[in-house]
Enzyme design. Sequence first.
Site: not given
Length: 407
Positions: A268, A347
């Site tokens: 990312k 997460r």
Amino acid sequence: MTEGKENTKGRTRKQARRGDGSIYWDEANGCYVGSISLGYKPDGSRLRPSVRGATMKEVRAKLKELKEDYDDGIELGDKYAVEQAARDWLERKLSGRAPATIERKTTEVEKYIIPRLGKAKLKRLTPDDVDDFMVSLTKKGLRTPTITMILGTLRRIIRHAESRNKVRRNVAMLVDAPEGKESRQSKSLTLDQAKAVLKASQGKWIHAYIALSIFTGVRTEESRPLKWENTHLNPVKDETCSCGRVHPENLPPHVVVWRSVRKRGETKTLKSRRTVGLPDFIVEILTAYQVEQRKRRERNGYKSEGIVYVFGTRYDTVMEARNVRRFFRSVTELAGIPGEWTTRELRHTFVSLMSDQGASDELIADLVGHAKTSTTRTVYRHQLRPVITTGAELLDKAFGKGFLDEG
């Protein structure tokens, strides 16, 4: 304008000033017609477009617009519709993009933009038209992020047309996305819920996936393409590691997160590229999983040597996100955890559990690959705790030894 010859109906044919074009009454069609000379075409023929209108004032305004467009290099006429602009953008600007991006943008165009705005002439599209379109999306019950993405796509479509001199301005830039349906807030599992999910998933391939996600905080787009060559469970000097290589020195067990399923395999952000230490508990789970993976694949007639992906399909390819979500939801139901859950919330669970154990913002940001601690604090943190200590051993301490064997 100068007066011309009077026609049979008493209407006077008007001749404009030099350079303004000419206007006359078309008896056959019952309207005024104007034309203007704008030079020559590439083939040498005269460029003399014409317009029609119910009044001389309307025709005169259209002629003025034609001249201004010509002087500014804008394509003449107003036949170019939003639908054509949208399809041109899909064809020209999405080439080479990730399949998932192409699918998502095509859906936005075909399902929302074209049905509502497709017939509108791009030059005649107004901010009010776009505002009305946005309101219609809220009435459909779309969430704010979805509405924002659709508006962004419309802006890109018009920007592309603008760069091709199809339109003078991007009216979508004058409109803001309204508030849509409130999005479901991401959540995290409690420590007891995390234990329940791990117990419920025992004996299934997704057990290792869940454990890795909870204990390391890797993104779902990072864990799905994780390769064994980047998974170092026993990096001991002069011994063959789980990665298939022999390390020249002793290292702590770790995974190298440098790839994802994003375009060209990039993570990312650059900060997302990281090496994450593995707690003892996850090392035990992944070690057993690797042995079982080979046995299972050999038993079913699939490749059992040189396996590339840790969580790959039977064909040793990256598993689709929707399949992982489906398996995970079945586990949360089996564990008796109410509500709708997605894999990305593992997460969030990692961040919250680390915070519960006293990890600092800086440590958590490093572990999850955040460029700024503010992201950790405002997006992923569900509970705030004072700083006590650091390290991957924190979750070993939280879960405790042998909890999977407890009744």
